[in-house]
Design a protein around this motif. Structure first.
Motif, PDB file in Angstrom:
ATOM      1  N   HIS A  77       0.845  -1.188   0.000  1.00 54.22           N
ATOM      2  CA  HIS A  77       0.000   0.000   0.000  1.00 54.22           C
ATOM      3  C   HIS A  77       0.883   1.242   0.000  1.00 54.22           C
ATOM      4  O   HIS A  77       2.095   1.160   0.222  1.00 54.22           O
ATOM      5  CB  HIS A  77      -0.932   0.012   1.210  1.00 54.22           C
ATOM      6  CG  HIS A  77      -0.250   0.240   2.518  1.00 54.22           C
ATOM      7  ND1 HIS A  77       0.607  -0.671   3.094  1.00 54.22           N
ATOM      8  CD2 HIS A  77      -0.290   1.289   3.360  1.00 54.22           C
ATOM      9  CE1 HIS A  77       1.052  -0.209   4.229  1.00 54.22           C
ATOM     10  NE2 HIS A  77       0.531   0.992   4.421  1.00 54.22           N
ATOM     11  N   GLY A 129       0.868   4.375   2.117  1.00 50.52           N
ATOM     12  CA  GLY A 129       0.277   4.997   3.299  1.00 50.52           C
ATOM     13  C   GLY A 129       0.304   6.520   3.233  1.00 50.52           C
ATOM     14  O   GLY A 129       1.154   7.122   2.571  1.00 50.52           O
ATOM     15  N   THR A 171      -4.223   1.809   2.726  1.00 51.26           N
ATOM     16  CA  THR A 171      -4.096   0.983   3.929  1.00 51.26           C
ATOM     17  C   THR A 171      -3.649  -0.401   3.499  1.00 51.26           C
ATOM     18  O   THR A 171      -3.870  -0.803   2.350  1.00 51.26           O
ATOM     19  CB  THR A 171      -5.439   0.880   4.675  1.00 51.26           C
ATOM     20  OG1 THR A 171      -6.421   0.365   3.777  1.00 51.26           O
ATOM     21  CG2 THR A 171      -5.886   2.242   5.204  1.00 51.26           C
TER      22      THR A 171
END
Ligand code: FES
Length: 142
Positions: free
Chosen positions: A36, A38, A69
């Motif tokens: 991911h 972030g 996330t």
């Protein structure tokens, strides 16, 4: 997967330093490495590329491929583009629609059109998928 320490992000930024249009490759590298992109890394990326945080955030939110996330489940990216459709990916996707151990997400062309249906997991490509081969892939990543 845990988000990167700053030094890991710095390594990715250094790898793309000075390149034209570096934002997308940087975001792809971060997501490939950590699963991911972030929110915490947005200021670092913006500063490195001398663009606004809003620009970085805008690109992340525009492309559905980016996650902010960590993924809840292991992700299998299944190509749903035309050549893979012609080779039966829709029936394959339908057969695994109720799979709960992995997240099977669409992606649009992986560049292996002649050997589809294809999928992408992490940094590995899987070609010539059949129900049996996709079942084996699900078992492998679940
Ligand atoms: S259409 Fe699936 S890899 Fe190109």
């Amino acid at each position: 997967m845990k988000m990167a320490p700053d030094s890991d992000i710095d390594d990715i930024l250094t790898e793309h330093a000075g390149r034209e249009g570096a934002l997308l490759p940087i975001l792809h590298d971060i997501q490939a490495r950590f699963g991911h992109v972030g929110e915490a890394v947005i200021p670092t990326i913006a500063q490195a590329l001398n663009i606004s945080r809003a620009e970085v955030h805008g690109v992340i939110s525009f492309y559905h491929d980016f996650h902010t996330t960590p993924p809840r489940l292991p992700v299998i990216k299944l190509c749903r583009a035309e050549s893979c459709q012609a080779r039966g990916v829709e029936a394959l996707a339908a057969a695994f629609a109720d799979e709960t151990r992995v997240s099977i997400e669409p992606v649009y062309c992986l560049g292996l059109c002649s050997v589809g249906p294809n999928a992408w997991v992490g940094d590995q490509l899987y070609a010539r998928l059949t129900p049996e081969r996709l079942a084996a892939l699900v078992e492998q990543v679940a």
